[in-house]
Write a protein that holds these residues in place. Structure first.
Motif, mmCIF file in Angstrom:
data_model
loop_
_atom_site.group_PDB
_atom_site.id
_atom_site.type_symbol
_atom_site.label_atom_id
_atom_site.label_comp_id
_atom_site.label_asym_id
_atom_site.label_seq_id
_atom_site.Cartn_x
_atom_site.Cartn_y
_atom_site.Cartn_z
ATOM 1 N N GLN A 85 0.855 -1.196 0.000
ATOM 2 C CA GLN A 85 0.000 0.000 0.000
ATOM 3 C C GLN A 85 0.884 1.237 0.000
ATOM 4 O OE1 GLN A 85 -3.178 0.080 2.839
ATOM 5 N NE2 GLN A 85 -3.959 -1.908 2.226
ATOM 6 N N GLY A 86 0.454 2.261 -0.739
ATOM 7 C CA GLY A 86 1.195 3.505 -0.810
ATOM 8 C C GLY A 86 2.403 3.446 -1.729
ATOM 9 N N VAL A 87 2.466 2.421 -2.582
ATOM 10 C CA VAL A 87 3.617 2.245 -3.476
ATOM 11 C C VAL A 87 3.194 2.112 -4.944
ATOM 12 C CG1 VAL A 87 5.105 1.230 -1.715
ATOM 13 C CG2 VAL A 87 3.614 -0.262 -3.058
ATOM 14 N N GLY A 88 1.914 2.368 -5.239
ATOM 15 C CA GLY A 88 1.424 2.244 -6.615
ATOM 16 C C GLY A 88 1.047 0.833 -7.013
ATOM 17 N N PHE A 89 0.908 -0.058 -6.020
ATOM 18 C CA PHE A 89 0.658 -1.468 -6.320
ATOM 19 C C PHE A 89 -0.648 -1.683 -7.078
ATOM 20 C CE2 PHE A 89 -0.497 -5.837 -5.560
ATOM 21 C CZ PHE A 89 0.705 -6.502 -5.689
ATOM 22 N N ARG A 90 -1.718 -1.010 -6.639
ATOM 23 C CA ARG A 90 -3.013 -1.195 -7.313
ATOM 24 C C ARG A 90 -2.951 -0.689 -8.755
ATOM 25 N NH1 ARG A 90 -7.081 1.981 -3.934
ATOM 26 N NH2 ARG A 90 -5.262 3.304 -3.800
ATOM 27 N N TRP A 91 -2.305 0.453 -8.961
ATOM 28 C CA TRP A 91 -2.194 1.019 -10.305
ATOM 29 C C TRP A 91 -1.439 0.054 -11.217
ATOM 30 C CZ3 TRP A 91 1.321 2.426 -13.940
ATOM 31 C CH2 TRP A 91 0.868 3.259 -14.957
ATOM 32 N N PHE A 115 -11.015 -5.711 -10.080
ATOM 33 C CA PHE A 115 -10.554 -4.546 -9.332
ATOM 34 C C PHE A 115 -9.397 -4.916 -8.411
ATOM 35 C CE2 PHE A 115 -13.865 -6.516 -6.748
ATOM 36 C CZ PHE A 115 -13.296 -6.553 -5.478
ATOM 37 N N ALA A 116 -8.706 -3.872 -7.948
ATOM 38 C CA ALA A 116 -7.689 -3.984 -6.901
ATOM 39 C C ALA A 116 -8.080 -3.002 -5.800
ATOM 40 C CB ALA A 116 -6.308 -3.655 -7.452
ATOM 41 N N LEU A 117 -8.052 -3.478 -4.550
ATOM 42 C CA LEU A 117 -8.590 -2.724 -3.422
ATOM 43 C C LEU A 117 -7.643 -2.807 -2.231
ATOM 44 C CD1 LEU A 117 -11.104 -1.463 -1.834
ATOM 45 C CD2 LEU A 117 -11.740 -3.834 -1.359
ATOM 46 N N ASN A 118 -7.319 -1.647 -1.618
ATOM 47 C CA ASN A 118 -6.559 -1.642 -0.364
ATOM 48 C C ASN A 118 -7.474 -2.094 0.767
ATOM 49 O OD1 ASN A 118 -4.123 -0.737 -1.383
ATOM 50 N ND2 ASN A 118 -4.483 1.401 -0.856
ATOM 51 N N LEU A 119 -6.985 -3.005 1.601
ATOM 52 C CA LEU A 119 -7.730 -3.460 2.775
ATOM 53 C C LEU A 119 -7.181 -2.764 4.021
ATOM 54 C CD1 LEU A 119 -7.932 -7.284 1.994
ATOM 55 C CD2 LEU A 119 -9.665 -5.531 1.577
ATOM 56 N N ASP A 120 -8.010 -2.687 5.064
ATOM 57 C CA ASP A 120 -7.621 -1.996 6.296
ATOM 58 C C ASP A 120 -6.430 -2.645 6.989
ATOM 59 O OD1 ASP A 120 -9.629 -0.143 5.935
ATOM 60 O OD2 ASP A 120 -11.053 -1.145 7.257
ATOM 61 N N ASP A 121 -6.194 -3.932 6.750
ATOM 62 C CA ASP A 121 -5.099 -4.638 7.431
ATOM 63 C C ASP A 121 -3.768 -4.550 6.682
ATOM 64 O OD1 ASP A 121 -5.442 -6.362 5.298
ATOM 65 O OD2 ASP A 121 -6.112 -8.061 6.516
ATOM 66 N N GLY A 122 -3.719 -3.727 5.611
ATOM 67 C CA GLY A 122 -2.470 -3.530 4.900
ATOM 68 C C GLY A 122 -2.309 -4.387 3.660
ATOM 69 N N ARG A 123 -3.219 -5.336 3.452
ATOM 70 C CA ARG A 123 -3.156 -6.165 2.247
ATOM 71 C C ARG A 123 -3.852 -5.468 1.091
ATOM 72 N NH1 ARG A 123 -6.058 -11.521 3.750
ATOM 73 N NH2 ARG A 123 -7.445 -9.975 4.652
#
Length: 93
Positions: A16-22, A37-45
């Motif tokens: 997360q915060g590194v452009g992974f989803r993009w 889709f690609a989705l950030n989860l609350d636990d950091g995954r």
């Protein structure tokens, strides 16, 4: 016969915060014929859902595990299912 499949993958690590989803979206579009889709989860995954031809879903999974991804992937857990549909392209959520 290469039937359609639904891949749901949970990616652990510094993703997360590194452009992974993009980059995941860009890779899915490059592979072609994938929606989801690609989705950030609350636990950091990051959760990745992809539907399309099974071989193309496998290519995306291989990239998630071993590809030149941003950040650091510590592990990927996946499940396979029947496509549900309803996606218009590959989204970042």
């Amino acid at each position: 016969m290469n039937e359609d499949a639904r891949l749901t993958a949970w990616v652990r690590g510094r993703v997360q915060g590194v452009g992974f989803r993009w980059f995941t979206r860009a890779n899915a579009l490059e592979i072609g014929d994938l929606v989801g889709f690609a989705l950030n989860l609350d636990d950091g995954r990051v959760q990745v859902v992809a539907e399309g031809p099974r071989d193309k879903c496998h290519r995306l999974l291989e990239w998630l595990r071993d590809g030149d991804t941003p950040g650091r992937v510590d592990g990927v857990t996946e499940i396979w299912a029947t496509p549900r549909g309803g996606y218009d392209g590959f989204a970042i959520r």
